[in-house]
Design an enzyme around this catalytic site. Structure first.
Site, PDB file in Angstrom:
ATOM      1  N   ASP A 452       0.836  -1.199   0.000  1.00  0.00           N
ATOM      2  CA  ASP A 452       0.000   0.000   0.000  1.00  0.00           C
ATOM      3  C   ASP A 452       0.875   1.255   0.000  1.00  0.00           C
ATOM      4  OD1 ASP A 452      -2.309   1.522   0.215  1.00  0.00           O
ATOM      5  OD2 ASP A 452      -3.064   0.470   1.978  1.00  0.00           O
ATOM      6  N   ASP A 522     -10.879   2.189  -2.910  1.00  0.00           N
ATOM      7  CA  ASP A 522     -11.442   1.840  -1.602  1.00  0.00           C
ATOM      8  C   ASP A 522     -12.958   1.945  -1.622  1.00  0.00           C
ATOM      9  OD1 ASP A 522      -9.086   1.226  -0.424  1.00  0.00           O
ATOM     10  OD2 ASP A 522      -8.804   3.153   0.557  1.00  0.00           O
TER      11      ASP A 522
HETATM   12  C1  DGJ Z   1      -5.785   1.879   2.107  1.00  0.00           C
HETATM   13  C2  DGJ Z   1      -6.169   0.703   1.257  1.00  0.00           C
HETATM   14  O1  DGJ Z   1      -6.688   1.138   0.037  1.00  0.00           O
HETATM   15  C3  DGJ Z   1      -7.168  -0.162   2.031  1.00  0.00           C
HETATM   16  O2  DGJ Z   1      -7.588  -1.239   1.221  1.00  0.00           O
HETATM   17  C4  DGJ Z   1      -6.528  -0.649   3.294  1.00  0.00           C
HETATM   18  O3  DGJ Z   1      -5.480  -1.519   2.987  1.00  0.00           O
HETATM   19  C5  DGJ Z   1      -6.029   0.526   4.126  1.00  0.00           C
HETATM   20  N1  DGJ Z   1      -5.208   1.392   3.350  1.00  0.00           N
HETATM   21  C6  DGJ Z   1      -5.248   0.058   5.321  1.00  0.00           C
HETATM   22  O4  DGJ Z   1      -4.686   1.077   6.031  1.00  0.00           O
END
Ligand code: DGJ
Length: 702
Positions: A452, A522
């Site tokens: 990430d 997300d």
């Molecule tokens: C942002 C990501 O897009 C989410 O899927 C998740 O992994 C969160 N970060 C975790 O902090």
């Protein structure tokens, strides 16, 4: 031979269906004289210089392959150099040409400075894609500063073009926007330190004064940059009557000093032409990505169905609870169980822990082993989330190395999501991360990593470099990330890597070169996702697009039936993110049924050809079809019924006219020919709000 030369003047890059013709005339300036449908007789192009309007200076009105700033040209250049004595234009003195089977190199040497540019080309004949990139070399003693070093330049004759790119933000990625470029220029860019959620490092243009972009008709020229950092694409209507396109590393706050004997390689652009509309562009690029860009291990294999803990437990990760989730996930048919954020020391919330990639013993008293063993015992593989480029001030790493972040010493450091960015230009930072993550992967049974990146960059200054080199840090950061992921992949070739940057902040061909899959947003709202997925699929393959079912569908607070939500997620590489510990037995059984169905069609969905049949943007329904070997899967979505009219009719694509296909529609078994399905089509009843259907067509005797 896909590269052909003629009389030291004409060079042709020939793919199965397209030709890209470069002419190097007496002025020694390489110009693109044709890019379009294949023409075999390349000698026809000899002596045909671009027509120049009266009273226009020559280089300005040529469709140059590499316009360097300066001289009599006032269009956007794709290069700007500054020699040690302050001279800022590059003039071609000599051109050498090297051709091979499917490669061409035009080496341009400056008239008087020891400096050269290699324009490199490679042809992917079968996929109808050409690769363009360039390398500059300082062969003299004095340093040369590169102020702009884009990867490629393209020129299309005439006026009246329309350009498509994406706009968006976190949770609203890939909103397609197309604009006419009738005068001036349009700039798509990022200077966020990575690709970011707004524009994308691509170009897609067509001649579109009257016609909008069409799915399966019309000429389209397109290209995509293999780069995950700051980028710039400029599409410009030049007064001399052509479209000028430049694309590459963003030159905003960029400078790179080439010392004596050094060279700089700009990332590649993959480009193509089709007269078959956006659909054919997608087919060509999807095929190309799978064959030549994606890490080879998984490129032609379907991805496993995964479970991810983020939407269920967020930071509150506990060993026993995760085991309980894993047991339920396994019963659904999940193949890969992933613990997202929250598993490492101090990570109770987003204000602490990043940088300390050690298992939190409060949450996992005996380490990860009890969980990984349980997951294996349940027949699944195990995965973990990391965010290597970041550090929280509340962490052991930051206490020990406060100088390992980008910062101006005279100012307070800015924070995004309570975190700083590690200075990836420093080898000691990279080595710390490589060692830490290598240990994590070596000591635990981990077969998947989600990588990430949750904040944009600022204050690019490093204690490891003199201040006059800080403008190179944006690019050095990207190189550092590449080094780290390459190192980990080399040491752990069996591990599957997924990229993510707060959802879709790093969707680009640079990430695709190194990651097996991507988490596009997300936003898991099944309706919003249909739009995001539709546009994402223009240039990124379906298999590279993870899609999950979650409980509350994130952003919009809508209530959407499970069937619609599952169908939306099944349009990509399926994942489950629902809190299974709080999901009824009955609903879990239902999800299990969808997972079973998905496994039946996943080769077709992930590796087949995609047809965007209808879009809710301009129709009552969204309809996506996938065609694989002997099978086709068709998803149809209705968001709300209009005026009491539930009947929809869809005509399919990509089937074999003479074959028969069997499918079940509303409990009725139907057999029809490919020709019928593609011409007469299928009638469907979709009613009320959020209705959807999945039709699975099996070719009889395939
Ligand atoms: C942002 C990501 O897009 C989410 O899927 C998740 O992994 C969160 N970060 C975790 O902090």
């Amino acid at each position: 031979m896909s590269v052909k030369g003629y009389e030291n003047e004409i060079y042709a890059l020939q793919t199965r269906h397209t030709s890209y013709i470069i002419r190097v005339g007496e002025d020694r300036i390489p110009e693109n004289v044709y890019w379009g449908k294949r023409i075999d007789r390349i000698e026809d192009f000899a002596g045909e210089a671009s027509p120049a309007p009266v009273n226009m200076q020559a280089p300005h009105c040529l469709r140059e392959e590499c316009a360097s700033f300066g001289g009599m040209r006032f269009k956007e250049s794709s290069m700007k150099v500054c020699f040690a004595d302050g001279v800022r234009d590059f003039r071609i003195g000599r051109v050498y040409v090297e051709t091979e089977e499917n490669r061409l190199e035009l080496v341009l040497e400056d008239e008087c400075y020891p400096f050269r540019v290699r324009l490199c080309y490679e042809v992917f004949e079968e996929e109808d894609v050409i690769k363009k990139w360039r390398i500059v070399e300082n062969t003299g003693e004095a340093p040369v500063v590169l102020e702009r070093i884009f990867s490629a330049q393209f020129g299309l004759p005439g006026t009246g073009y329309e350009s498509l790119n994406y706009n968006g933000r976190w949770g609203m990625e890939f909103q397609a926007v197309s604009e006419k470029i009738t005068s001036g220029k349009k700039v798509y860019e990022s200077f966020h330190g990575l690709t970011a959620h707004g524009n994308n490092p691509v170009f897609i243009v067509h001649k579109g004064l009257e016609e909008p972009f069409r799915e399966n008709q019309g000429e389209v020229w397109f290209g995509s940059l293999e780069y995950s950092g700051n980028f710039k694409t400029i599409v410009e209507a030049v007064d001399a009557g052509f479209l000028n396109i430049v694309i590459g590393i963003n030159d905003t706050d960029f400078a790179w000093t080439l010392k004596s004997g050094e060279s700089f390689e700009a990332p590649a652009v993959y480009a193509g032409y089709t007269d078959g509309g956006l659909e054919d562009m997608s087919h060509r690029m999807h095929r190309f990505c799978r064959r030549h860009l994606m890490p080879s291990g998984l490129a032609d294999k379907p991805l496993p169905v995964l479970y991810n803990s983020w939407y269920s437990t967020a930071f509150d990760v506990k060993c026993e609870e995760q085991i309980a989730l894993a047991e339920k996930a396994a019963r659904l048919g999940v193949e890969l169980f992933v613990v997202d954020d929250g598993w490492f020391v101090g990570r109770e919330h987003d204000r602490a822990g990043l940088g300390d990639w050690y298992v939190d013993r409060k949450k996992f008293p005996q380490g990860l082993k009890p969980l990984t063993e349980a997951v294996r015992g349940l027949g699944m593989r195990f995965g973990l989330w990391i965010e290597p480029e970041m550090v929280n001030p509340e962490s052991r790493l930051y206490r020990l190395h406060p100088d390992w972040i980008y910062r101006y010493q005279t100012r307070e450091v800015l924070m995004g999501r309570n975190q700083y960015i590690l200075d990836m230009s420093r080898q000691e930072v990279l080595e710390y991360l490589a060692e830490c993550l290598d240990t994590l992967l070596s000591e635990n049974d981990i077969s998947y990593i989600k990588w990430d990146m949750n904040r944009y960059a600022s204050e690019m200054a490093s204690g490891g470099l003199p201040a006059e080199e800080w403008k190179s840090l944006w690019h050095r950061h990207s190189l550092g990330v590449q080094w780290l992921i390459n190192t980990l992949r080399e040491k752990h070739p069996e591990v599957e890597f997924e990229a993510c940057a707060a959802g879709g902040g790093r969707v680009d061909y640079g990430a695709m070169r190194r990651f097996d899959e991507y988490w596009p947003s997300d936003n898991t709202d099944p309706l919003d996702r249909l739009f995001i997925q539709e546009n994402y699929s223009h240039l990124y393959p379906v298999k590279y697009m993870r899609a999950w079912l979650t409980d509350d569908f994130g952003m919009d607070g809508r209530k959407i039936p499970l069937s619609f939500a599952m169908h939306s997620a099944m349009c990509g590489s399926l994942g489950i993110g629902t809190d299974l510990n709080r999901t009824s037995e009955e609903k879990r059984e239902e999800i299990k049924g969808y997972v079973e169905t998905y496994k039946r069609i996943r080769n077709t969905v992930q590796l087949g050809e995609l047809y965007r049949l209808r879009s809710l943007k301009n129709s009552d329904i969204q309809c996506v079809q996938y065609v694989g070997d002997g099978q086709s899967a068709v998803f149809v979505f209705l968001d709300h019924e209009r005026y009491g009219d539930p009947l929809q009719s869809i005509t399919l694509r990509g089937l074999k006219e003479d074959s028969l296909y069997r499918f079940v529609l509303d409990d009725r078994e139907i057999v029809k020919s490919g020709a019928y399905l593609m011409q007469a089509g299928i009638g469907l009843r979709l009613c009320g709000d959020y209705d959807s259907r999945l039709l699975i067509l099996e070719e009889i005797n395939a």
